[in-house]
Design a protein around this motif. Structure first.
Motif, PDB file in Angstrom:
ATOM      1  N   ARG A  64     -12.471   5.280  16.101  1.00 25.45           N
ATOM      2  CA  ARG A  64     -12.086   4.024  15.474  1.00 25.45           C
ATOM      3  C   ARG A  64     -12.878   3.756  14.201  1.00 25.45           C
ATOM      4  O   ARG A  64     -12.371   3.173  13.255  1.00 25.45           O
ATOM      5  CB  ARG A  64     -12.298   2.866  16.454  1.00 25.45           C
ATOM      6  N   GLY A  65     -14.119   4.200  14.163  1.00 28.94           N
ATOM      7  CA  GLY A  65     -14.948   3.942  13.002  1.00 28.94           C
ATOM      8  C   GLY A  65     -14.380   4.527  11.721  1.00 28.94           C
ATOM      9  O   GLY A  65     -14.705   4.083  10.641  1.00 28.94           O
ATOM     10  N   ARG A  66     -13.507   5.543  11.814  1.00 33.34           N
ATOM     11  CA  ARG A  66     -12.931   6.121  10.618  1.00 33.34           C
ATOM     12  C   ARG A  66     -11.997   5.123   9.923  1.00 33.34           C
ATOM     13  O   ARG A  66     -11.739   5.226   8.744  1.00 33.34           O
ATOM     14  CB  ARG A  66     -12.133   7.379  10.959  1.00 33.34           C
ATOM     15  N   TYR A  67     -11.463   4.189  10.696  1.00 34.36           N
ATOM     16  CA  TYR A  67     -10.531   3.242  10.106  1.00 34.36           C
ATOM     17  C   TYR A  67     -11.252   2.075   9.460  1.00 34.36           C
ATOM     18  O   TYR A  67     -10.820   1.558   8.453  1.00 34.36           O
ATOM     19  CB  TYR A  67      -9.572   2.694  11.175  1.00 34.36           C
ATOM     20  N   ALA A  68     -12.334   1.602  10.060  1.00 36.10           N
ATOM     21  CA  ALA A  68     -13.012   0.424   9.540  1.00 36.10           C
ATOM     22  C   ALA A  68     -14.522   0.579   9.614  1.00 36.10           C
ATOM     23  O   ALA A  68     -15.190  -0.176  10.272  1.00 36.10           O
ATOM     24  CB  ALA A  68     -12.576  -0.812  10.318  1.00 36.10           C
TER      25      ALA A  68
ATOM     26  N   ALA B  58      -2.737  13.020  -0.262  1.00 36.57           N
ATOM     27  CA  ALA B  58      -3.197  13.918   0.798  1.00 36.57           C
ATOM     28  C   ALA B  58      -3.595  13.116   2.028  1.00 36.57           C
ATOM     29  O   ALA B  58      -3.994  11.959   1.934  1.00 36.57           O
ATOM     30  CB  ALA B  58      -4.380  14.743   0.303  1.00 36.57           C
ATOM     31  N   GLU B  59      -3.481  13.767   3.184  1.00 32.27           N
ATOM     32  CA  GLU B  59      -3.836  13.098   4.431  1.00 32.27           C
ATOM     33  C   GLU B  59      -5.292  12.625   4.424  1.00 32.27           C
ATOM     34  O   GLU B  59      -5.614  11.570   4.956  1.00 32.27           O
ATOM     35  CB  GLU B  59      -3.607  14.053   5.607  1.00 32.27           C
ATOM     36  N   SER B  60      -6.161  13.408   3.789  1.00 40.02           N
ATOM     37  CA  SER B  60      -7.573  13.036   3.765  1.00 40.02           C
ATOM     38  C   SER B  60      -7.845  11.790   2.940  1.00 40.02           C
ATOM     39  O   SER B  60      -8.907  11.179   3.061  1.00 40.02           O
ATOM     40  CB  SER B  60      -8.396  14.204   3.212  1.00 40.02           C
ATOM     41  N   SER B  61      -6.884  11.402   2.087  1.00 43.65           N
ATOM     42  CA  SER B  61      -7.054  10.220   1.240  1.00 43.65           C
ATOM     43  C   SER B  61      -6.487   8.955   1.875  1.00 43.65           C
ATOM     44  O   SER B  61      -6.654   7.864   1.326  1.00 43.65           O
ATOM     45  CB  SER B  61      -6.382  10.450  -0.121  1.00 43.65           C
ATOM     46  N   LEU B  62      -5.809   9.100   3.005  1.00 44.55           N
ATOM     47  CA  LEU B  62      -5.192   7.935   3.635  1.00 44.55           C
ATOM     48  C   LEU B  62      -6.211   7.030   4.317  1.00 44.55           C
ATOM     49  O   LEU B  62      -5.957   5.837   4.493  1.00 44.55           O
ATOM     50  CB  LEU B  62      -4.165   8.388   4.681  1.00 44.55           C
ATOM     51  N   GLY B  63      -7.363   7.600   4.696  1.00 44.45           N
ATOM     52  CA  GLY B  63      -8.357   6.839   5.451  1.00 44.45           C
ATOM     53  C   GLY B  63      -8.753   5.525   4.815  1.00 44.45           C
ATOM     54  O   GLY B  63      -8.609   4.459   5.427  1.00 44.45           O
ATOM     55  N   PRO B  64      -9.264   5.525   3.560  1.00 41.48           N
ATOM     56  CA  PRO B  64      -9.686   4.260   2.953  1.00 41.48           C
ATOM     57  C   PRO B  64      -8.546   3.267   2.787  1.00 41.48           C
ATOM     58  O   PRO B  64      -8.755   2.054   2.917  1.00 41.48           O
ATOM     59  CB  PRO B  64     -10.240   4.704   1.589  1.00 41.48           C
ATOM     60  N   ARG B  65      -7.326   3.744   2.509  1.00 41.64           N
ATOM     61  CA  ARG B  65      -6.189   2.834   2.326  1.00 41.64           C
ATOM     62  C   ARG B  65      -5.818   2.172   3.660  1.00 41.64           C
ATOM     63  O   ARG B  65      -5.572   0.970   3.720  1.00 41.64           O
ATOM     64  CB  ARG B  65      -4.986   3.602   1.755  1.00 41.64           C
ATOM     65  N   GLY B  66      -5.776   2.981   4.712  1.00 41.87           N
ATOM     66  CA  GLY B  66      -5.493   2.401   6.020  1.00 41.87           C
ATOM     67  C   GLY B  66      -6.614   1.510   6.499  1.00 41.87           C
ATOM     68  O   GLY B  66      -6.384   0.465   7.116  1.00 41.87           O
ATOM     69  N   ALA B  67      -7.859   1.916   6.215  1.00 42.54           N
ATOM     70  CA  ALA B  67      -9.017   1.114   6.625  1.00 42.54           C
ATOM     71  C   ALA B  67      -8.980  -0.255   5.991  1.00 42.54           C
ATOM     72  O   ALA B  67      -9.370  -1.257   6.609  1.00 42.54           O
ATOM     73  CB  ALA B  67     -10.312   1.838   6.247  1.00 42.54           C
ATOM     74  N   ALA B  68      -8.503  -0.341   4.756  1.00 40.19           N
ATOM     75  CA  ALA B  68      -8.446  -1.628   4.059  1.00 40.19           C
ATOM     76  C   ALA B  68      -7.574  -2.620   4.812  1.00 40.19           C
ATOM     77  O   ALA B  68      -7.945  -3.784   5.012  1.00 40.19           O
ATOM     78  CB  ALA B  68      -7.922  -1.418   2.639  1.00 40.19           C
ATOM     79  N   VAL B  69      -6.416  -2.164   5.254  1.00 43.00           N
ATOM     80  CA  VAL B  69      -5.475  -3.056   5.946  1.00 43.00           C
ATOM     81  C   VAL B  69      -6.001  -3.421   7.327  1.00 43.00           C
ATOM     82  O   VAL B  69      -6.048  -4.604   7.704  1.00 43.00           O
ATOM     83  CB  VAL B  69      -4.090  -2.389   6.055  1.00 43.00           C
ATOM     84  N   LEU B  70      -6.412  -2.426   8.077  1.00 47.29           N
ATOM     85  CA  LEU B  70      -6.892  -2.686   9.428  1.00 47.29           C
ATOM     86  C   LEU B  70      -8.132  -3.574   9.420  1.00 47.29           C
ATOM     87  O   LEU B  70      -8.262  -4.497  10.238  1.00 47.29           O
ATOM     88  CB  LEU B  70      -7.194  -1.362  10.130  1.00 47.29           C
ATOM     89  N   SER B  71      -9.021  -3.336   8.478  1.00 43.43           N
ATOM     90  CA  SER B  71     -10.245  -4.136   8.411  1.00 43.43           C
ATOM     91  C   SER B  71      -9.961  -5.557   7.959  1.00 43.43           C
ATOM     92  O   SER B  71     -10.628  -6.497   8.403  1.00 43.43           O
ATOM     93  CB  SER B  71     -11.247  -3.477   7.462  1.00 43.43           C
ATOM     94  N   MET B  72      -8.985  -5.731   7.069  1.00 43.63           N
ATOM     95  CA  MET B  72      -8.646  -7.080   6.627  1.00 43.63           C
ATOM     96  C   MET B  72      -8.163  -7.927   7.799  1.00 43.63           C
ATOM     97  O   MET B  72      -8.587  -9.082   7.961  1.00 43.63           O
ATOM     98  CB  MET B  72      -7.563  -7.037   5.546  1.00 43.63           C
TER      99      MET B  72
END
Length: 401
Positions: free
Chosen positions: A142-146, A101-115
């Protein structure tokens, strides 16, 4: 393909890392996840980020891209992979099958961007950082990503991710109706005509666990961290549970906030008493050095007997309950939904928002309003049957606990 690997230690909480197709740890992911742990991130955060990084390195491996030198479009391919399960360049017969689901993409995308933000700051590795961030685009979101690494990075006040995740416009938190909560509890154990309980001590343990979540609104880690002396059910006072701020669970469960007392109803007291008697009958008071200070929720079948229960065991039970009642329960419900249900039920019953704030352990009332403000604004929610009866047994003291 890269995958998440659970790492267990005999003398400290378990953790997670990412291994590649060669079955060796992916070095950048390992370093970043170590950084998260050193910064005090919860095991659940480390686990969620590990799954995001595993998907990212799977895409890099499939496309033959270096982790520190890749086209900016790779991140878009990564998001498509999360949404559909299709790796870049893979032909599909038939319509794509949505996998996340789109709502579940946040933590996965945040992991890459934050790394990559971490590596830009810690190692001056600016090339991949610039592939994912644009200094020409500002974003208040932006805070939603990292959220964990807000402020980390050379020019984080100006940079924003090139790819902006589109989230559905949904203000409501997920809730379970009273009948669904009862389905969850009854699947664990029900009382028989002779006064016993189905599935014995294991069934009682599971029913008590979900009942505590539903009646207190406590977090999963807080309930897993409970000791028997946290239940105050004697002395003539209103029964209560003390949620203590602990960080000593051997499997990484944590209580996020400081201590607070939550008053409970007589039915939960009776259920807890039945469970304790089942433990004593089973010999727990002999096997455990001091049962009063021991964890309430423990292994009774798998693993070391009477060892603290793992969160993974709880989620296994969630999956089993869902499989048994596919029509009655949402396919994606989690233990945290019971916390949302608790808060929603209290607000619908007319409990003051400041009382709900203190019961949930929120730092301030704005957090409660931001999360559950939609409840009081949506009058149609009051049409849900039995909400008032559902919370009638919950005793809340004048000091808001």
């Amino acid at each position: 393909m890269a995958r998440v690997q659970l790492v267990r230690f005999p003398d400290r909480p378990h953790t997670y890392t990412v291994v590649g197709g060669d079955q060796l740890p992916v070095v950048p992911a390992r370093e970043y996840l170590t950084f998260l742990r050193d910064e005090g991130a919860s095991p659940n955060t480390v686990r969620a980020y590990a799954y995001g990084l595993a998907a990212w390195f799977t895409v890099l491996e499939h496309t033959g891209s270096a982790w520190d030198d890749f086209p900016a479009s790779t991140f878009g391919a990564f998001l498509r992979y999360l949404r559909t399960g299709d790796l870049p360049g893979t032909a599909r017969i038939g319509a794509p099958q949505k996998t996340m689901a789109e709502s579940s993409l946040g933590p996965r995308g945040a992991a890459v961007l934050s790394m990559y933000r971490y590596f830009a700051d810690a190692h001056d590795l600016s090339r991949p950082y610039r592939r994912l961030y644009s200094s020409h685009a500002r974003s208040a979101r932006r805070g939603r990503y990292a959220p964990f690494l807000t402020g980390v990075g050379p020019t984080s006040e100006q940079d924003a991710p090139l790819y902006r995740r589109r989230t559905p416009q949904r203000a409501e938190t997920p809730v379970l109706e009273p009948a669904q909560v009862n389905t969850i509890l009854d699947t664990c154990s029900v009382q028989t005509t002779d006064g016993g309980w189905t599935d014995g001590a294991v069934g009682l343990r599971d029913r008590l666990f979900f009942a505590v979540l539903a009646e207190t609104g406590a977090r999963l880690g807080e309930v897993l961290s409970l000791r028997h002396h946290d239940f105050h059910i004697a002395g003539g006072n209103t029964p209560s549970i003390l949620i203590a701020g602990r960080d000593d669970h051997p499997h990484g469960a944590r209580a996020k906030t400081g201590p607070r007392r939550i008053y409970i109803g007589d039915d939960l007291v009776a259920l807890y008493t039945e469970y304790v008697w089942a433990l004593v009958t089973d010999g727990a008071d002999v096997a455990v050095e001091d049962l009063a200070t021991h964890f309430v929720f423990v292994n009774l079948v798998r693993g070391v007997r009477y060892a603290p229960l793992r969160a993974e065991t709880v989620y296994d039970k969630v999956d089993l309950i869902t499989e048994r009642h596919p029509q009655a329960l949402p396919a994606d419900w989690t233990p945290h939904w019971l916390r949302h249900t608790h808060a929603t039920a209290l607000l619908l019953a007319g409990v003051d928002v400041h009382v709900v704030m203190r019961r949930l352990g929120h730092a301030d009332v704005q957090t409660t309003l931001s999360t559950y403000g939609w409840v009081t604004a949506d009058a149609e929610m009051r049409a849900l049957a039995q909400w008032h009866n559902y919370v009638a047994g919950w005793k809340v003291s004048r000091d808001g606990q």
